[in-house]
Design an enzyme around this catalytic site. Structure first.
Site, PDB file in Angstrom:
ATOM      1  N   CYS A  92       0.863  -1.179   0.000  1.00 61.10           N
ATOM      2  CA  CYS A  92       0.000   0.000   0.000  1.00 61.10           C
ATOM      3  C   CYS A  92       0.904   1.236   0.000  1.00 61.10           C
ATOM      4  O   CYS A  92       1.652   1.462   0.956  1.00 61.10           O
ATOM      5  CB  CYS A  92      -0.897   0.001   1.233  1.00 61.10           C
ATOM      6  SG  CYS A  92      -1.936   1.470   1.406  1.00 61.10           S
TER       7      CYS A  92
ATOM      8  N   CYS B  93      -5.311   6.167  -3.601  1.00 57.61           N
ATOM      9  CA  CYS B  93      -4.602   4.881  -3.634  1.00 57.61           C
ATOM     10  C   CYS B  93      -3.211   5.153  -4.181  1.00 57.61           C
ATOM     11  O   CYS B  93      -3.064   5.573  -5.336  1.00 57.61           O
ATOM     12  CB  CYS B  93      -5.351   3.876  -4.504  1.00 57.61           C
ATOM     13  SG  CYS B  93      -4.497   2.285  -4.645  1.00 57.61           S
TER      14      CYS B  93
END
Length: 260
Positions: free
Chosen positions: A74, A199
């Protein structure tokens, strides 16, 4: 059990941070992690991240999606963990740390801006309507018209669960071009199973895919996400995208304890 936590966000991508250097957190408890990420019954977050000791770097990143399952890299979470590591006096302004996709280097400025080196990209699947690439996590990148009003959750879920990516699925990114070096992005994230405000691996994938498709010649690209602005830079030689950096804000929100 009383659990100490910290909340961080990077362009609206928010995370529950826990210092697990003493290995006290029950990492196998999927239900607990999901509860902590729940916005009604827990702390609330797109994911949960553990800061752990590592023999070969400054620290280790262990990342869980909000569904409680350990996941792939991530980018915004990594940037937020760098800020958390500095708050915990583990690092100063430069660091290297290990994550599920290998070693990452990062810097943090005094205003909290974090630049995180991402993995090199050597393989991009280019189809007529989309590109697919892995920037630490798998990403489908697709240009759409009228991004502002696009049904990201519905269309993203259709692609994520469809036959194209099978059981494992993919993150789904919908993109529109603003100018030569700026793109707007909305992302449906697997594991969250909804649109998120940002994101990081998705922004990285979009920047590289847009360059690979000839939609920009820039190697420093701005990505406007729902929660703010990110910047992606890289070098390109032959089929290799290297020296890839994701840059943006990483902010402490609050800290507390919760009984679990």
């Amino acid at each position: 059990m009383q659990l100490k936590f910290y909340k961080y966000q990077g362009t609206g991508n928010d995370f529950v941070m826990i210092d697990n250097r003493l290995q006290n957190f029950p990492k196998e408890n999927i239900a607990l992690i999901s509860q902590l990420c729940d916005r009604r019954f827990g702390v609330g977050g797109d994911g949960l991240i553990l800061l752990e000791n590592d023999e070969n770097s400054d620290f280790k990143m262990v990342y869980f999606n909000s569904d409680g399952n350990q996941s792939t890299m991530c980018g915004n979470g990594g940037r937020c963990l760098v800020a958390f590591a500095k708050k915990m006096a583990v690092i100063d302004n430069h660091t290297s740390f290990n994550a599920i996709d290998g070693l990452h280097h990062a810097t943090i400025e005094n205003d909290g801006t974090v630049a995180l080196q991402m993995i090199d990209v050597t393989s991009i699947k280019k189809e007529k309507k989309y590109s697919f690439l892995n920037t630490g996590s798998p990403h489908h990148v697709q240009l759409v018209d009228d991004l502002k009003n696009y049904n990201v959750k519905e269309q993203g879920a259709t692609l994520r669960y469809g036959s194209l990516y099978g059981k494992e699925g993919s993150n789904i990114n919908f993109v529109s071009k603003i100018n030569e070096n700026t793109f707007a992005l909305r992302t449906y994230e697997r594991g969250v199973e909804d649109e998120t405000l940002a994101c990081g691996t998705g922004a990285t994938a979009v920047a590289i895919a847009m360059h690979d498709n000839g939609l920009t010649s820039a190697t420093a690209i701005n990505i406007n996400v729902e929660g703010g602005e990110l910047a992606v830079s890289f070098d390109k030689k032959d089929n290799l995208y290297s020296n890839v950096f994701l840059k943006g804000p990483a902010e402490f929100v609050f800290e507390g304890t919760i009984t679990v």
